[in-house]
Design a protein around this motif. Structure first.
Motif, mmCIF file in Angstrom:
data_model
loop_
_atom_site.group_PDB
_atom_site.id
_atom_site.type_symbol
_atom_site.label_atom_id
_atom_site.label_comp_id
_atom_site.label_asym_id
_atom_site.label_seq_id
_atom_site.Cartn_x
_atom_site.Cartn_y
_atom_site.Cartn_z
ATOM 1 N N TYR A 171 -11.542 -23.938 10.733
ATOM 2 C CA TYR A 171 -12.311 -22.787 11.374
ATOM 3 C C TYR A 171 -11.567 -21.428 11.248
ATOM 4 N N ILE A 172 -10.123 -21.870 11.715
ATOM 5 C CA ILE A 172 -9.534 -20.548 11.800
ATOM 6 C C ILE A 172 -9.041 -20.116 10.519
ATOM 7 N N ARG A 173 -9.127 -20.520 9.379
ATOM 8 C CA ARG A 173 -8.902 -20.412 8.030
ATOM 9 C C ARG A 173 -10.209 -19.441 7.729
ATOM 10 N N LEU A 174 -11.340 -19.851 7.901
ATOM 11 C CA LEU A 174 -12.579 -19.331 7.617
ATOM 12 C C LEU A 174 -12.733 -18.134 8.206
ATOM 13 N N PHE A 175 -12.538 -18.106 9.732
ATOM 14 C CA PHE A 175 -12.748 -16.867 10.366
ATOM 15 C C PHE A 175 -11.863 -15.712 9.750
ATOM 16 N N LYS A 176 -10.690 -16.050 9.473
ATOM 17 C CA LYS A 176 -9.622 -14.984 8.944
ATOM 18 C C LYS A 176 -9.994 -14.678 7.566
ATOM 19 N N SER A 177 -10.439 -15.511 6.691
ATOM 20 C CA SER A 177 -11.000 -15.285 5.089
ATOM 21 C C SER A 177 -12.226 -14.253 5.034
ATOM 22 N N ILE A 178 -12.983 -14.443 6.364
ATOM 23 C CA ILE A 178 -14.046 -13.514 6.088
ATOM 24 C C ILE A 178 -13.696 -12.100 6.892
ATOM 25 N N GLY A 179 -12.724 -12.106 7.552
ATOM 26 C CA GLY A 179 -12.449 -10.800 8.087
ATOM 27 C C GLY A 179 -12.200 -10.618 9.669
ATOM 28 N N PHE A 180 -12.695 -11.766 10.467
ATOM 29 C CA PHE A 180 -12.473 -11.662 11.733
ATOM 30 C C PHE A 180 -10.985 -11.680 12.246
ATOM 31 N N GLN A 181 -10.795 -11.062 13.391
ATOM 32 C CA GLN A 181 -9.255 -11.123 13.839
ATOM 33 C C GLN A 181 -9.749 -11.998 15.129
ATOM 34 N N ILE A 182 -8.773 -13.170 15.167
ATOM 35 C CA ILE A 182 -8.854 -14.119 16.177
ATOM 36 C C ILE A 182 -8.412 -13.508 17.364
ATOM 37 N N GLU A 183 -9.124 -13.590 18.405
ATOM 38 C CA GLU A 183 -8.838 -12.792 19.678
ATOM 39 C C GLU A 183 -8.351 -13.707 20.562
ATOM 40 N N SER A 184 -8.837 -15.278 20.574
ATOM 41 C CA SER A 184 -8.350 -16.064 21.577
ATOM 42 C C SER A 184 -8.879 -17.454 21.066
ATOM 43 N N ILE A 185 -8.141 -18.533 21.283
ATOM 44 C CA ILE A 185 -8.491 -20.005 21.207
ATOM 45 C C ILE A 185 -8.097 -20.747 22.238
ATOM 46 N N GLN A 186 -8.929 -21.546 23.180
ATOM 47 C CA GLN A 186 -8.572 -22.041 24.030
ATOM 48 C C GLN A 186 -9.669 -23.426 24.237
ATOM 49 N N GLU A 187 -9.168 -24.423 24.971
ATOM 50 C CA GLU A 187 -9.901 -25.535 25.274
ATOM 51 C C GLU A 187 -10.820 -25.174 26.411
ATOM 52 N N THR A 188 -12.158 -26.012 26.393
ATOM 53 C CA THR A 188 -12.987 -25.881 27.660
ATOM 54 C C THR A 188 -12.257 -26.748 28.683
ATOM 55 N N GLU A 189 -12.692 -26.474 30.144
ATOM 56 C CA GLU A 189 -12.161 -27.110 31.055
ATOM 57 C C GLU A 189 -12.212 -28.826 30.960
ATOM 58 N N SER A 190 -13.420 -29.259 30.324
ATOM 59 C CA SER A 190 -13.541 -30.717 30.100
ATOM 60 C C SER A 190 -12.785 -31.207 28.832
ATOM 61 N N LYS A 191 -12.049 -30.401 28.021
ATOM 62 C CA LYS A 191 -11.200 -30.655 26.956
ATOM 63 C C LYS A 191 -12.234 -31.406 25.810
ATOM 64 N N TYR A 192 -13.620 -31.323 26.097
ATOM 65 C CA TYR A 192 -14.407 -31.684 24.700
ATOM 66 C C TYR A 192 -14.644 -30.692 23.687
ATOM 67 N N ALA A 193 -14.199 -29.562 23.842
ATOM 68 C CA ALA A 193 -14.442 -28.564 22.853
ATOM 69 C C ALA A 193 -13.510 -27.346 23.013
ATOM 70 N N THR A 194 -13.198 -26.658 21.814
ATOM 71 C CA THR A 194 -12.185 -25.625 21.749
ATOM 72 C C THR A 194 -13.291 -24.189 21.383
ATOM 73 N N ILE A 195 -12.870 -23.434 22.409
ATOM 74 C CA ILE A 195 -13.467 -21.920 22.188
ATOM 75 C C ILE A 195 -12.782 -21.006 21.203
ATOM 76 N N ILE A 196 -13.380 -20.411 20.181
ATOM 77 C CA ILE A 196 -12.721 -19.571 19.088
ATOM 78 C C ILE A 196 -13.420 -18.265 19.273
ATOM 79 N N LYS A 197 -12.699 -17.278 19.583
ATOM 80 C CA LYS A 197 -13.269 -15.828 19.771
ATOM 81 C C LYS A 197 -12.673 -14.990 18.639
ATOM 82 N N GLY A 198 -13.511 -14.472 17.851
ATOM 83 C CA GLY A 198 -13.006 -13.593 16.871
ATOM 84 C C GLY A 198 -13.901 -12.372 16.958
ATOM 85 N N LYS A 199 -13.106 -11.146 16.497
ATOM 86 C CA LYS A 199 -13.755 -9.889 16.639
ATOM 87 C C LYS A 199 -13.733 -9.157 15.319
ATOM 88 N N LYS A 200 -14.590 -8.560 14.922
ATOM 89 C CA LYS A 200 -15.021 -7.592 13.599
ATOM 90 C C LYS A 200 -14.055 -6.488 13.647
#
Length: 200
Positions: A171-200
């Motif tokens: 996911y991170i590779r795809l975000f960057k290849s398309i042009g997104f700047q990764i702003e943050s990567i964090q796990e949810t409180e439950s640890k069930y998922a990871t939240i990726i925030k990208g900026k154009k």
């Protein structure tokens, strides 16, 4: 056990009375394991043009609309699900619902914010989806994505649905290849998922 498409699965869920917006608290808590407070903290939707990718019956959109976003466009592949969302969100005039998928949806330079929870598991061509989102965002617009670790098949009652999971690094590779700047990567409180925030 029968194999059904994603569209068939979500249409059947509506036929079976499944609507997360109307869930009792314990089921809402279950769904919140893929988003929850840390996800909503990344959105900042107030006075924003917002795109909800895989709006479903409006579970997350209801919170975003309540947070005074300027306008929300929700897309989903299931007509029956959108009809339920239309009912659940009927009190909000600043809403457009579109029956499509993100691989066929582009509105250049329109949105300040886009978000998606769980939907990307159903998308095979993630690069195309991310590219369409990137094009649809305004400059400095953000995309917040909740991704989870899953198997290639999802079982629900008597049916199986094919999923297309990829790892966080991909996911991170795809975000960057398309042009997104990764702003943050964090796990949810439950640890069930990871939240990726990208900026154009």
């Amino acid at each position: 056990m029968k194999i059904v498409s994603t569209l068939e699965h979500y249409e059947l869920l509506i036929d079976e009375g499944n609507d997360p917006v109307q869930d009792p608290p314990q089921l809402q808590a279950y769904m919140n394991r893929w988003d929850g407070p840390s996800f909503f903290n990344e959105l900042n939707p107030k006075k924003s043009m917002v795109l909800d990718i895989g709006i479903g019956t409006g579970r997350i959109a209801k919170t975003v609309l309540h947070a005074e976003c300027q306008f929300l466009v929700g897309i989903d592949i299931s007509p029956k699900t959108l009809e339920r969302a239309r009912t659940n969100l009927r009190t909000y005039p600043n809403l457009e619902l579109v029956n499509t998928d993100i691989n066929h949806f582009i509105r250049p330079n329109t949105f300040d914010l886009a978000y998606s929870v769980l939907t990307f598991l159903h998308i095979e061509d993630k690069e195309k989806a991310l590219s369409n989102i990137y094009i649809s965002l305004k400059n400095n617009g953000s995309f917040v994505l909740s991704v989870s670790k899953d198997n290639e098949w999802f079982e629900c009652d008597d049916r199986m649905i094919k999923l297309y999971p990829i790892g966080l690094d991909e996911y991170i590779r795809l975000f960057k290849s398309i042009g997104f700047q990764i702003e943050s990567i964090q796990e949810t409180e439950s640890k069930y998922a990871t939240i990726i925030k990208g900026k154009k």
